[in-house]
Structures are given as structure tokens and as C-alpha cells.
Enzyme design. Sequence first.
Site, mmCIF file in Angstrom:
data_model
loop_
_atom_site.group_PDB
_atom_site.id
_atom_site.type_symbol
_atom_site.label_atom_id
_atom_site.label_comp_id
_atom_site.label_asym_id
_atom_site.label_seq_id
_atom_site.Cartn_x
_atom_site.Cartn_y
_atom_site.Cartn_z
ATOM 1 N N ASP A 67 49.773 43.489 35.746
ATOM 2 C CA ASP A 67 48.803 42.409 35.972
ATOM 3 C C ASP A 67 48.788 41.467 34.776
ATOM 4 O OD1 ASP A 67 47.653 44.260 34.240
ATOM 5 O OD2 ASP A 67 46.062 44.847 35.614
ATOM 6 N N ASP A 136 35.079 51.020 37.318
ATOM 7 C CA ASP A 136 34.681 50.720 38.700
ATOM 8 C C ASP A 136 35.726 51.184 39.723
ATOM 9 O OD1 ASP A 136 36.734 48.896 38.332
ATOM 10 O OD2 ASP A 136 35.512 47.112 38.733
ATOM 11 N N HIS A 138 38.993 50.450 39.672
ATOM 12 C CA HIS A 138 40.125 49.555 39.944
ATOM 13 C C HIS A 138 41.448 50.132 39.436
ATOM 14 C CE1 HIS A 138 39.398 47.160 35.930
ATOM 15 N NE2 HIS A 138 40.337 48.069 35.734
ATOM 16 N N GLU A 143 40.016 44.986 42.144
ATOM 17 C CA GLU A 143 38.615 45.371 42.006
ATOM 18 C C GLU A 143 38.103 45.969 43.329
ATOM 19 O OE1 GLU A 143 37.577 45.569 39.144
ATOM 20 O OE2 GLU A 143 37.432 43.708 38.008
HETATM 21 P P1 PGA Z 1 41.338 51.063 29.679
HETATM 22 O O1 PGA Z 1 41.525 50.142 30.966
HETATM 23 O O2 PGA Z 1 42.548 51.931 29.611
HETATM 24 O O3 PGA Z 1 41.283 50.118 28.519
HETATM 25 O O4 PGA Z 1 40.088 51.841 29.878
HETATM 26 C C1 PGA Z 1 41.904 50.747 32.153
HETATM 27 C C2 PGA Z 1 41.887 49.742 33.285
HETATM 28 O O5 PGA Z 1 41.057 48.828 33.268
HETATM 29 O O6 PGA Z 1 42.685 49.882 34.202
#
Ligand code: PGA
Length: 260
Positions: A67, A136, A138, A143
Site C-alpha cells: 500500500d 481495527d 485492516h 479498512e
Molecule cells: P503496525 O501497523 O505494524 O505499525 O502496528 C500494522 C498495520 O496497520 O497494518
Amino acid sequence: MEVVIVPDARAGGELIADAIAVLLRQKPDALLGVATGSTPLPIYQALAARVSDGAVDASRARICQLDEYVGLPPGHPESYRSVVLREVVEPLGLPASSFMGPDGSAEDVQAACEAYDAALGAAGGVDLQLLGIGTDGHIGFNEPCSSLASRTRIKTLTEQTRRDNARFFDSVDEVPHHVITQGIGTILDARHLVLLATGEGKAQAVADTVEGPVASVVPASALQLHPHATVVVDEAAASKLRLAPYFRNTYATKPEWQGL
Ligand code: PGA
């Protein structure tokens, strides 16, 4: 899906680096899908260590991005292109030409999304896709309520994700609202999905992903639909799994040759 509970993030990084090493031995020019955020860093560190001590030859590996933020100036240090170059491509000693990602500064974002999906297909598809998970639920930047069949496209970040990512910027106001993300359908096209989650903050999302119903409100639950999905969690992220004793026993009694 297979759930592997490890003592801590470092152990998760080592285990997944080993799986990547096996893949690269079988297919030296494998296309490795990488994720950004804090969670996968132990994987990249463990892999780079194996490359520098000669245990792994990653010289023909190809890297692709999951992404990207939309609208950051080219070369911004927190653009995911910059992050992947800094955390993965350079430590592995790979040329920038081994790396592909969506163009977050394209004028025609929709065309850039379609071009990226097509480029992944033209490259033969992703062999192993690393994933983190948002608090959340995702994956990538899909999302809650993202279509489980979605392809690479523009998405709007939830306020929760913007707050979660504010630590990489001077303030939450600098976190872009929009992103390009591989869709859930695009992610499911990869041959092997490996999700790493660490820390208590991910425990509910992990439980919903592994033990809840497949539902777009928890995008990571789409991994249940994939024939080869591995979820690696530390003890804290596993703390809400009802089936944790079963997962521990399953992995502990797994034949060595099966790998991840
Ligand atoms: P993080 O992000 O590893 O910094 O917790 C994970 C994500 O948002 O997919």
C-alpha cells in the site's frame, strides 16, 4: 489457517525470515510482498542478518509493496516507497529495480491502481505476502467494510488508523487521509499469506480474524478464505484466542518437513 504462537516479536521475525529463506532456496527470484508499519521490522532485520552472514541468497528476490499514501511529495521519508527502500531493499542489498509499488503521486490515481494490479499479475503474482494487522482489523489499508473481492484502489483511512500512524509524522494532521492499497481480492491472489501481529493492542483484532466469522467489518478475516494463510502472533496478541491451547499443540506436534 495456521496459527503459530511465539514468545515475542523477535521470535516471530526469526520464524518468518526462515520461511522466506526456504522460499528463496526453492525460487530465487520469488516475488515477496512486504508490509510497512512497526510489526514486520523484526522480519526484515532477521532476513538481512541471514543475507549478510551468507545463509540466504536474496540477490534475485523481487519486492513489492502492499500500500501507499496518496499525496505525499515524492521522496517523503514516510512514503511507503521510502520506507520499503530503507527497511527492506537496501538492507538486503537489492537494486531499486527489484522493487515495485503503486504510484501515490500519480495524477490519475485510479489508473495507477489498475496499473499496479496488472503489474503484479504480469510479474507472475506474489509468492509470499507479509501482512500486519490494524487495531481495527485492516490488512493493507483495507479498512472495515472493504469488499472482500476488492482490487487495488484508493481508500480513505479511518480516524483510528490515522491516529495509530501519527507516530511516524510530526502530528496526526500530517497523516494523509487517502491511500492506495492492494485490495483484499488482490491480497488473496498471493500464494502464501503470512500475517504477523504482536502486542496486546492487536489481541482483539487477531481473535476476530481467526475465530470470528468471515466478515468485511474485519477485513483480515478474509484470510480464512485462503488455502495457505499463516498467522504468527506473540503471547500478548494471542491473549484473546479461545483456541490458543489447540494452536500451541498443533504447531508443537507438526512434522518438521511441513514448514510454515
Ligand atoms: P503496525 O501497523 O505494524 O505499525 O502496528 C500494522 C498495520 O496497520 O497494518
